[in-house]
Write a protein that holds these residues in place. Structure first.
Motif, short mmCIF file in Angstrom:
data_model
loop_
_atom_site.label_atom_id
_atom_site.label_comp_id
_atom_site.label_asym_id
_atom_site.label_seq_id
_atom_site.Cartn_x
_atom_site.Cartn_y
_atom_site.Cartn_z
N ASN A 82 -57.45 33.90 -24.24
CA ASN A 82 -56.99 33.70 -25.62
C ASN A 82 -55.97 34.76 -26.00
O ASN A 82 -54.93 34.47 -26.57
CB ASN A 82 -58.17 33.76 -26.60
N ASN A 83 -56.29 35.98 -25.68
CA ASN A 83 -55.42 37.10 -26.00
C ASN A 83 -54.03 36.92 -25.38
O ASN A 83 -53.01 37.16 -26.02
CB ASN A 83 -56.07 38.39 -25.50
N GLU A 84 -54.00 36.45 -24.13
CA GLU A 84 -52.71 36.25 -23.46
C GLU A 84 -51.94 35.06 -24.05
O GLU A 84 -50.76 35.17 -24.32
CB GLU A 84 -52.92 36.02 -21.95
N LYS A 102 -55.82 27.61 -32.13
CA LYS A 102 -56.89 28.61 -32.31
C LYS A 102 -58.24 28.02 -32.71
O LYS A 102 -59.23 28.74 -32.67
CB LYS A 102 -56.43 29.68 -33.32
N TYR A 139 -52.22 33.52 -26.96
CA TYR A 139 -51.83 33.63 -28.37
C TYR A 139 -50.49 34.36 -28.52
O TYR A 139 -49.79 34.20 -29.53
CB TYR A 139 -52.91 34.35 -29.19
N LYS A 140 -50.15 35.19 -27.53
CA LYS A 140 -48.87 35.92 -27.60
C LYS A 140 -47.67 34.98 -27.61
O LYS A 140 -46.58 35.37 -28.01
CB LYS A 140 -48.73 36.87 -26.40
N TYR A 184 -49.06 33.73 -16.83
CA TYR A 184 -49.40 33.74 -18.27
C TYR A 184 -48.59 32.74 -19.09
O TYR A 184 -49.16 31.95 -19.85
CB TYR A 184 -49.25 35.15 -18.86
N ARG A 193 -60.56 26.45 -22.95
CA ARG A 193 -59.45 27.05 -22.18
C ARG A 193 -59.62 26.76 -20.69
O ARG A 193 -59.26 27.57 -19.83
CB ARG A 193 -59.33 28.57 -22.40
N GLU A 238 -66.07 36.65 -21.61
CA GLU A 238 -65.07 37.74 -21.58
C GLU A 238 -63.74 37.25 -21.05
O GLU A 238 -62.68 37.63 -21.56
CB GLU A 238 -65.58 38.91 -20.74
N GLU A 256 -61.96 35.17 -23.65
CA GLU A 256 -61.36 36.06 -24.65
C GLU A 256 -60.05 36.65 -24.13
O GLU A 256 -59.04 36.71 -24.85
CB GLU A 256 -62.37 37.19 -24.95
N TYR A 257 -60.06 37.06 -22.87
CA TYR A 257 -58.87 37.61 -22.22
C TYR A 257 -57.73 36.58 -22.22
O TYR A 257 -56.58 36.89 -22.52
CB TYR A 257 -59.25 38.00 -20.79
#
Lengths: 294, 294
Positions: free
Chosen positions: A15-17, A41, A19-20, A67, A46, A9, A12-13
């Motif tokens: 990656n989400n940050e 990707k 990728y921005k 971030y 990470r 989890e 995933e969090y």
């Protein structure tokens, strides 16, 4: 929640940050936007951004501040892999089960994608510094990353690694390579997490020492897995180092001594982190990374 | 003193300043220290650092503030040449009459030398920011360089250049390539000179416009020289672009139209700079660069 679910989890969090911060524009240079997105990707643990974030949390820092630096460090790590895979370097066709960037986008684009990623990392930090609530601290984080990534850090380690052509390298050279090639960015990750959380100079130095041990243990574990794991578990050809006729900790020390060394280093790192002792997940993460099977 | 003597003395002065930022340490990674020194010291006109310094002088800035940024920008320019010369890119054996870096130090070291130079540029800027009397302004200069050097700047231009395979490219694509590949770093140079001298945002924008015209005129002149000059004058093979089957301003517009365009752009740039009109040498330099024979 068990550790593996938690890890998944949090990855995933992250990656989400991160990728921005990747390019999502259209443009005539769209090939490099695609290559950059592809290379970041296709995955990875990470490890570096996660260590940065968790170290920041350990010092009760403001997460928003880290971030962009997490993204920047992962870009630098990714560029180093893209260039390492080039025909002029390790000449690898696959990474983590996917085509390497230069195999997918062509050799020239492999060079430029790495260049673009490295520069984008600094472009991301530049924006972050100007937007930071504490410009001095943000500039300090940038300085640490630049030093650890360069000729006195990761690139310096790659140079000596490239020049190493024998199985029978001495342990000092191998330590030099790994402290710089792998260790430097792990140190940068954890130091930046501490710096951006306003940790004291002494705390940052302790974190650097712990990170150095974690990086080395991680690398020795990598060398162990390279001979004990299966290709499927590892996502890359087993014995790739042996194929390249490179010395590793296993070829020099043997497997048993390597396992002892991993245990010793991880105990020492845990002891340093234990002084702060406020982030159980970070402790578990370090133990997991060091004792992983893939 | 005549302009040519003055130019030569100022170039020497700049070399002296920027060489201070090159690695002079011993170390296991000494090959890359040598390769970095070699690639920077085999020459070049020092156009970018000189434009930065003279723009700073035009705005009565503190010269000490620009030296590390001059060195950093020249490192970025040099890394781009080292990587451009690689077999995967233009595959050139000689530059300015000397062996290219990868021919002298090997292909892998060509990749790593470029990576090391790019990173060293940022390491140099990081130190400068932390030591600057005005951290905000220094960080702004760093941001401009990072943006102009990257995928939205120089690297973006290189990507489209690499993908261009026909003589019959449209003028928009050629403008895009040259504005990014050559123009972006010229803009960065002059903008940083202005920024570090505490010029206003409006002044920095005007300088960016002038620099864009200078960069384009410089590139068109380069294309003209590529067909009219002798190999000895140019220090590289004549018709190298034609050999690579690339469109140039000459193949699209013809020589006469190119000469008109250079005149037009240099007049426009001179007009913008004329508003500040306090640096005669800068004016002469721009005219010299644009009308040069080599």
């Amino acid at each position: 929640m068990d550790f593996i679910t938690e890890l998944s989890e949090r990855t995933e969090y992250i990656n989400n940050e991160i990728y921005k911060y990747l390019p999502n524009q259209e443009g005539r240079q769209k090939t490099i936007f695609e290559a950059i997105n592809y290379s970041v990707k296709i995955g990875g643990k990470r490890l570096r951004p996660m260590l940065m974030l968790e170290t920041c949390r350990m010092f009760n820092g403001e997460e928003n501040e880290v971030y962009p630096f997490m993204a920047a460090l992962e870009m630098i790590h990714t560029y180093s892999l893209v260039h390492d895979d080039l025909p002029a370097m390790d000449n690898d066709d696959y990474r983590r089960g996917n085509l390497t960037t230069h195999k997918k986008f062509g050799h020239a684009m492999g060079v430029l994608c790495g260049d673009g990623l490295l520069n984008l990392a600094y472009e991301t930090m530049a924006k972050a510094i100007l937007e930071s609530g504490n410009i001095q601290v943000a500039a300090k984080a940038f300085e640490v990353i630049s030093k650890k990534a360069g000729v006195y850090g990761m690139v310096g380690g790659q140079v000596v690694d490239i020049e190493m052509t024998s199985h029978k390298e001495d342990i000092d050279t191998l330590n030099f390579i790994n402290e710089l090639k792998t260790g430097a960015l792990v140190e940068a990750a954890m130091m930046c997490g501490a710096i951006l959380a306003n940790a004291s100079d002494e705390q940052v130095e302790n974190i650097e020492r712990a990170a150095s041990k974690i990086g080395l243990a991680f690398q020795i574990q990598d060398d162990i897995l390279d001979v004990t794991s299966t290709s499927k578990e590892l996502g890359k050809p087993v014995l790739s180092d042996e194929k390249n006729n490179k010395a590793t900790y296993v070829t020099i020390l043997g497997i048993e001594k390597c396992k002892e060394k991993v245990k010793e280093l991880s105990d020492e790192a845990a002891q340093i982190l234990g002084e702060y002792n406020t982030n159980e997940f970070l402790h578990e993460l370090v133990m997991f990374l060091i004792n992983r099977k893939q």
